[in-house]
Design a protein around this motif. Sequence first.
Motif, PDB file in Angstrom:
ATOM      1  N   LYS A 133       0.791  -1.208  -0.134  1.00 30.65           N
ATOM      2  CA  LYS A 133      -0.020  -0.085   0.031  1.00 30.65           C
ATOM      3  C   LYS A 133       0.835   1.311   0.086  1.00 30.65           C
ATOM      4  N   LYS A 134       0.420   2.223  -0.861  1.00 32.90           N
ATOM      5  CA  LYS A 134       1.391   3.619  -1.014  1.00 32.90           C
ATOM      6  C   LYS A 134       0.899   4.373   0.095  1.00 32.90           C
ATOM      7  N   LYS A 135       1.846   4.956   0.777  1.00 33.15           N
ATOM      8  CA  LYS A 135       1.674   5.950   1.756  1.00 33.15           C
ATOM      9  C   LYS A 135       1.335   7.397   1.265  1.00 33.15           C
ATOM     10  N   SER A 136       0.478   7.988   1.637  1.00 31.68           N
ATOM     11  CA  SER A 136       0.007   9.171   1.295  1.00 31.68           C
ATOM     12  C   SER A 136       0.675  10.208   2.230  1.00 31.68           C
ATOM     13  N   TYR A 137       1.418  11.503   1.511  1.00 27.34           N
ATOM     14  CA  TYR A 137       1.927  12.316   2.429  1.00 27.34           C
ATOM     15  C   TYR A 137       1.156  13.682   2.198  1.00 27.34           C
ATOM     16  N   LEU A 138       0.047  13.643   1.566  1.00 28.80           N
ATOM     17  CA  LEU A 138      -0.685  14.688   1.107  1.00 28.80           C
ATOM     18  C   LEU A 138      -1.346  15.635   2.257  1.00 28.80           C
ATOM     19  N   GLY A 183       1.881  22.693   6.500  1.00 34.21           N
ATOM     20  CA  GLY A 183       2.183  23.827   6.019  1.00 34.21           C
ATOM     21  C   GLY A 183       1.322  24.960   6.353  1.00 34.21           C
ATOM     22  N   PHE A 184       0.045  24.694   6.677  1.00 39.06           N
ATOM     23  CA  PHE A 184      -1.207  25.485   6.945  1.00 39.06           C
ATOM     24  C   PHE A 184      -0.773  25.902   8.289  1.00 39.06           C
ATOM     25  N   GLY A 185      -0.391  24.893   9.320  1.00 41.73           N
ATOM     26  CA  GLY A 185      -0.091  25.292  10.587  1.00 41.73           C
ATOM     27  C   GLY A 185       1.071  26.255  10.729  1.00 41.73           C
ATOM     28  N   ILE A 216       1.133  25.778  -0.753  1.00 44.21           N
ATOM     29  CA  ILE A 216       1.042  24.955   0.325  1.00 44.21           C
ATOM     30  C   ILE A 216       0.454  23.670  -0.249  1.00 44.21           C
ATOM     31  N   VAL A 217      -0.793  23.857  -0.699  1.00 50.25           N
ATOM     32  CA  VAL A 217      -1.374  22.711  -1.288  1.00 50.25           C
ATOM     33  C   VAL A 217      -0.826  21.835  -2.421  1.00 50.25           C
ATOM     34  N   GLY A 218      -0.104  22.762  -3.201  1.00 49.50           N
ATOM     35  CA  GLY A 218       0.671  22.191  -4.291  1.00 49.50           C
ATOM     36  C   GLY A 218       1.795  21.413  -3.815  1.00 49.50           C
ATOM     37  N   LEU A 219       2.431  21.927  -2.934  1.00 50.53           N
ATOM     38  CA  LEU A 219       3.740  21.217  -2.360  1.00 50.53           C
ATOM     39  C   LEU A 219       3.283  19.898  -1.649  1.00 50.53           C
ATOM     40  N   GLY A 220       1.995  19.878  -1.069  1.00 55.17           N
ATOM     41  CA  GLY A 220       1.356  18.625  -0.409  1.00 55.17           C
ATOM     42  C   GLY A 220       1.205  17.503  -1.746  1.00 55.17           C
ATOM     43  N   PHE A 221       0.760  18.157  -2.950  1.00 54.80           N
ATOM     44  CA  PHE A 221       0.669  16.936  -3.967  1.00 54.80           C
ATOM     45  C   PHE A 221       2.065  16.577  -4.406  1.00 54.80           C
TER      46      PHE A 221
END
Length: 162
Positions: free
Chosen positions: A2-7, A14-16, A41-46
């Motif tokens: 199973k892949k681990k999600s970092y999103l 980042g928001f914090g 921040i959201v883009g870096l999450g993706f």
Amino acid sequence: MKKKSYLSGVILIGFGIYFLFQQYHFSLFEGFYTWPTLLVIVGLGFLANGYVGKDYESILPGVVLTGLGLHFHIANKLDEWPDHSGIFLLLIAIGILLTYVKTGTNLFQGLIFLAMATLLLFFDRLLVWANNQGHNLTSISQFWPYIFIILGAYFLFVKRAK
């Protein structure tokens, strides 16, 4: 496996950090407490999910969101920065090409988007050059929508049928 999600983790951290810096008036980032920073921040999450989590389909939205956030920051600071739809197509092209590097698919689509973005970004200069050479290319700008529709139909109906 199973892949681990970092999103979610990257976005929440980042928001914090964003809200913490904003709360304590951290002056180094003055002018960055805007919505384009949240896009970055959201883009870096993706992007983290795409590269670190090996979910390569996350690369395209990561590039587009990060790029748009950076574009809006830069466009507000530099008058020379191009601010039209060609930038959006360029971001899509970069995202598709970076996904191609990892997956080996969609090179042709990435190159088409890159060509269209390049033409849109430099079309004004091309018109000036053509006018100086004695050619009138202004009627070509009327055909842009049709070119996009034809290419889109090709990818939806012809390319998909193969």
